[in-house]
Design an enzyme around this catalytic site. Sequence first.
Site, PDB file in Angstrom:
ATOM      1  N   HIS A 101       0.810  -1.225   0.000  1.00 24.81           N
ATOM      2  CA  HIS A 101       0.000   0.000   0.000  1.00 24.81           C
ATOM      3  C   HIS A 101       0.839   1.271   0.000  1.00 24.81           C
ATOM      4  CE1 HIS A 101      -2.011  -3.274   2.276  1.00 24.81           C
ATOM      5  NE2 HIS A 101      -2.965  -3.012   1.418  1.00 24.81           N
ATOM      6  N   CYS A 123       3.434  -1.146  -4.290  1.00 28.22           N
ATOM      7  CA  CYS A 123       3.038  -1.401  -5.675  1.00 28.22           C
ATOM      8  C   CYS A 123       3.572  -0.281  -6.566  1.00 28.22           C
ATOM      9  CB  CYS A 123       1.516  -1.462  -5.778  1.00 28.22           C
ATOM     10  SG  CYS A 123       0.921  -1.564  -7.486  1.00 28.22           S
ATOM     11  N   HIS A 151      -7.136   4.794   5.073  1.00 30.79           N
ATOM     12  CA  HIS A 151      -6.601   3.666   4.312  1.00 30.79           C
ATOM     13  C   HIS A 151      -5.079   3.802   4.226  1.00 30.79           C
ATOM     14  CE1 HIS A 151      -5.674   1.010   0.911  1.00 30.79           C
ATOM     15  NE2 HIS A 151      -6.816   0.406   1.194  1.00 30.79           N
ATOM     16  N   GLU A 153      -2.945   3.251   1.961  1.00 29.39           N
ATOM     17  CA  GLU A 153      -2.452   3.899   0.746  1.00 29.39           C
ATOM     18  C   GLU A 153      -2.603   5.412   0.829  1.00 29.39           C
ATOM     19  OE1 GLU A 153      -3.499   4.350  -3.963  1.00 29.39           O
ATOM     20  OE2 GLU A 153      -3.984   2.431  -3.014  1.00 29.39           O
ATOM     21  N   THR A 192      -5.567   4.319  -5.713  1.00 33.17           N
ATOM     22  CA  THR A 192      -5.606   3.425  -6.879  1.00 33.17           C
ATOM     23  C   THR A 192      -6.772   2.453  -6.870  1.00 33.17           C
ATOM     24  OG1 THR A 192      -4.191   1.770  -5.813  1.00 33.17           O
ATOM     25  CG2 THR A 192      -3.090   3.494  -7.112  1.00 33.17           C
ATOM     26  N   SER A 250     -10.262  -4.412   2.721  1.00 27.08           N
ATOM     27  CA  SER A 250      -9.764  -4.303   1.349  1.00 27.08           C
ATOM     28  C   SER A 250     -10.632  -3.326   0.567  1.00 27.08           C
ATOM     29  CB  SER A 250      -9.780  -5.676   0.672  1.00 27.08           C
ATOM     30  OG  SER A 250      -9.579  -5.552  -0.721  1.00 27.08           O
ATOM     31  N   SER A 251     -10.069  -2.171   0.241  1.00 29.64           N
ATOM     32  CA  SER A 251     -10.832  -1.136  -0.460  1.00 29.64           C
ATOM     33  C   SER A 251     -11.342  -1.635  -1.801  1.00 29.64           C
ATOM     34  CB  SER A 251      -9.955   0.106  -0.660  1.00 29.64           C
ATOM     35  OG  SER A 251     -10.610   1.062  -1.468  1.00 29.64           O
ATOM     36  N   ASN A 252     -10.474  -2.255  -2.589  1.00 33.46           N
ATOM     37  CA  ASN A 252     -10.905  -2.649  -3.931  1.00 33.46           C
ATOM     38  C   ASN A 252     -11.976  -3.732  -3.885  1.00 33.46           C
ATOM     39  OD1 ASN A 252      -9.637  -5.441  -5.054  1.00 33.46           O
ATOM     40  ND2 ASN A 252      -8.258  -4.566  -3.533  1.00 33.46           N
ATOM     41  N   SER A 295      -6.419  -8.725  -3.764  1.00 39.05           N
ATOM     42  CA  SER A 295      -5.560  -9.380  -2.772  1.00 39.05           C
ATOM     43  C   SER A 295      -6.115 -10.729  -2.332  1.00 39.05           C
ATOM     44  CB  SER A 295      -5.366  -8.460  -1.559  1.00 39.05           C
ATOM     45  OG  SER A 295      -6.606  -7.991  -1.069  1.00 39.05           O
TER      46      SER A 295
END
Length: 350
Positions: A101, A123, A151, A153, A192, A250-252, A295
């Site tokens: 992150h 990443c 978060h 990131e 992202t 997990s955001s995504n 992930s």
Amino acid sequence: MPTSGFVRSTGVFMMAPSAAAKTPITIRLCGPRGFCAGVDRAIQIVVLALKEFGAPVYVRHEIVHNRYVVEGLEAKGAIFVEELDEIPPEHRKQPVVFSAHGVPKSVPADADERNLFYLDATCPLVSKVHKQAMRHHRMGRHVVLIGHAGHPEVIGTMGQLPEGAVSLVETVEDADVYMPPDADNLGFVTQTTLSVDDTAGVIKRLHERFPNLTAPAADSICYATTNRQEAVKQAAPGCDLFLVVGAPNSSNSKRLVEVALRAGAKKAVLVQRASEIDWSTVGDISMVGLSAGASAPEVIVNEIIEAFRDRYDATVELADTVEENEHFLVNRELRHVELTGADMAFVNGE
């Protein structure tokens, strides 16, 4: 779709069920799904570090937001900490890995002060956002970061610049009331892993209020986030139930649940393992959608398919959109280390 034999999709082999006294359903399996190149690289860095330097290898924060992966790495000798001061003095010659992150600049500076050897698993697409933010700052612009407060990131991106140089905007409502220090000198970047559609709405509103707002040189939302959301959009219509494999932090993965509901799924649920499915609430179903966050390992996707096959006469329908071939190199210090077949299976989430 064949009614018997094997069907292969991105490393998953599926035996179509024979006729049985079970309710027939279709599982619409999204592709792409699961591990992205950045997650694959981060996990690989920890595994390679363990092979090169031996246990323990310390990891600051969860390397990726998935307990299955974290527990698998712990079993191999990784120790997860939230801050560097948790590393005992007798282990300070062991490597510490920074998560995928990204981290604020203060973290490697702290590691240097403590004479720690660190490996950065950020990443490369997150690092690109860091560079975009720093470029805005060098050009004298105040940076607007579109993302979710708290978060890792977002914390990492905000920590690339001096305090006060970045403002966080999460929603269109935030954009409506945001008051910048200089309305004519703004640049934006994004987390992202956001919803592509939600982010577009926030950017549109900011541009309406601040016509001179400068965009980054390239889109900040990563290819994997975009691809997984697009696959879910195409698969979700007509689904009685849509399952997303992913962690609650997990955001995504959480965005995929939202995308499924907006695209027409009657119900969408985030699960980490098949054991979390509440079968008493599933109800009458004929079409189930299934995807996995960036992930989430493929082994859990297979686990969930088998759980449905235990209860239903399930046929898997592949809903592939694009093929992903991205690959990111690991740190130079680790490129000479070789992984076994078993290592690669773990890295690939199999």
